[in-house]
Design an enzyme around this catalytic site. Structure first.
Site, short mmCIF file in Angstrom:
data_model
loop_
_atom_site.label_atom_id
_atom_site.label_comp_id
_atom_site.label_asym_id
_atom_site.label_seq_id
_atom_site.Cartn_x
_atom_site.Cartn_y
_atom_site.Cartn_z
N ASN A 182 9.08 27.22 8.09
CA ASN A 182 7.73 27.70 8.48
C ASN A 182 7.76 29.16 8.92
O ASN A 182 6.99 29.58 9.78
CB ASN A 182 7.10 26.80 9.56
CG ASN A 182 5.61 27.03 9.78
OD1 ASN A 182 5.09 26.80 10.87
ND2 ASN A 182 4.90 27.49 8.77
N CYS A 187 6.97 24.11 4.47
CA CYS A 187 8.27 24.48 3.89
C CYS A 187 9.37 24.05 4.87
O CYS A 187 9.11 23.18 5.72
CB CYS A 187 8.33 25.97 3.56
SG CYS A 187 8.19 27.08 4.98
N CYS A 200 8.74 31.66 6.16
CA CYS A 200 8.61 32.46 4.93
C CYS A 200 7.51 31.93 4.02
O CYS A 200 6.41 32.48 3.97
CB CYS A 200 9.94 32.51 4.17
SG CYS A 200 11.30 33.27 5.07
N ARG A 201 7.79 30.84 3.31
CA ARG A 201 6.87 30.39 2.26
C ARG A 201 5.58 29.79 2.79
O ARG A 201 4.48 30.20 2.35
CB ARG A 201 7.59 29.38 1.35
CG ARG A 201 8.72 30.00 0.55
CD ARG A 201 9.62 28.94 -0.06
NE ARG A 201 10.35 28.21 0.98
CZ ARG A 201 11.13 27.16 0.77
NH1 ARG A 201 11.26 26.70 -0.46
NH2 ARG A 201 11.77 26.58 1.77
N SER A 202 5.66 28.82 3.70
CA SER A 202 4.42 28.16 4.12
C SER A 202 3.48 29.05 4.93
O SER A 202 2.27 28.95 4.75
CB SER A 202 4.68 26.82 4.81
OG SER A 202 5.39 26.96 6.01
N ASP A 232 13.31 29.32 -2.11
CA ASP A 232 13.51 29.78 -0.73
C ASP A 232 14.02 31.22 -0.76
O ASP A 232 15.09 31.48 -1.31
CB ASP A 232 14.55 28.85 -0.10
CG ASP A 232 14.74 29.13 1.38
OD1 ASP A 232 14.31 30.20 1.84
OD2 ASP A 232 15.32 28.27 2.05
P1 4NP Z 1 11.09 28.94 4.65
O1 4NP Z 1 12.49 29.72 4.57
O2 4NP Z 1 11.43 27.47 4.54
O3 4NP Z 1 10.35 29.44 3.47
O4 4NP Z 1 10.47 29.30 5.97
C1 4NP Z 1 13.57 29.43 5.40
C2 4NP Z 1 13.62 29.92 6.66
C3 4NP Z 1 14.71 29.66 7.48
C4 4NP Z 1 15.76 28.90 6.99
C5 4NP Z 1 15.72 28.41 5.71
C6 4NP Z 1 14.61 28.66 4.92
N1 4NP Z 1 16.90 28.67 7.80
O5 4NP Z 1 17.85 28.06 7.31
O6 4NP Z 1 16.90 29.07 8.98
#
Ligand code: 4NP
Length: 153
Positions: A10, A7, A12-14, A123
């Site tokens: 790294n 994702c 939340c989702r992945s 997201d």
């Molecule tokens: P992820 O979510 O891609 O599912 O881990 C996010 C985590 C952090 C950010 C964006 C999405 N960020 O902008 O810091």
């Protein structure tokens, strides 16, 4: 067989996809390696987001021990399947592909649930708690299908 979940951050989702597939692989006694990475370097070295960890624990798949890392070109050599969460992740990963064989490893994870749908795992980072529950449930369903494919072709 090695499977990588990707994702943006790294955190939340992945890592949730990673934790769910890891658990299912372990419970099935299979010799499959599962890992996850982010296309960005924003959160390298960090544990998953506290909200994702709380939902993960509540719903039975704790992911506290995972740590964020950035996707790298050599992951194309290391992994057989690379599942991305959304089309932005897809574009970022495919940009690093060295050839068509690298590119062919990259798939939107929800395409496993609904082929051809181009569905994305939204997201949850800037939203509320329900977003994390939705992410868990989508990835739980998608990793069930991935397990079926791995086990029964
Ligand atoms: P992820 O979510 O891609 O599912 O881990 C996010 C985590 C952090 C950010 C964006 C999405 N960020 O902008 O810091």
């Amino acid at each position: 067989m090695k499977v990588l979940m990707v994702c943006l951050g790294n955190i939340c989702r992945s890592p949730m996809a990673d934790g769910l597939l890891r658990k299912k692989v372990r419970e099935a006694g299979l010799n499959i390696e599962v890992d996850s990475a982010g296309t960005s370097d924003f959160h390298v070295g960090e544990a998953p987001d506290h909200r994702m960890r709380a939902t993960a624990k509540q719903l039975g798949t704790p992911i506290d021990t995972l740590r964020a890392r950035q996707f790298k070109q050599s992951d194309f050599s290391e992994f057989d399947l690379i599942y991305v969460m959304d089309s932005s992740n897809y574009n970022n990963v495919v940009q690093l592909a060295r050839n068509d064989s690298d590119k062919a490893k990259v798939k939107l994870i929800l395409e496993e649930l609904q082929p051809g749908s181009a569905m994305e795992v939204p997201d949850p980072y800037f939203g509320g708690e329900q977003g994390f529950i939705d992410v868990y449930n989508m990835l739980d369903a998608a990793t069930d299908v991935i397990m079926q494919k791995i086990q029964h072709g």
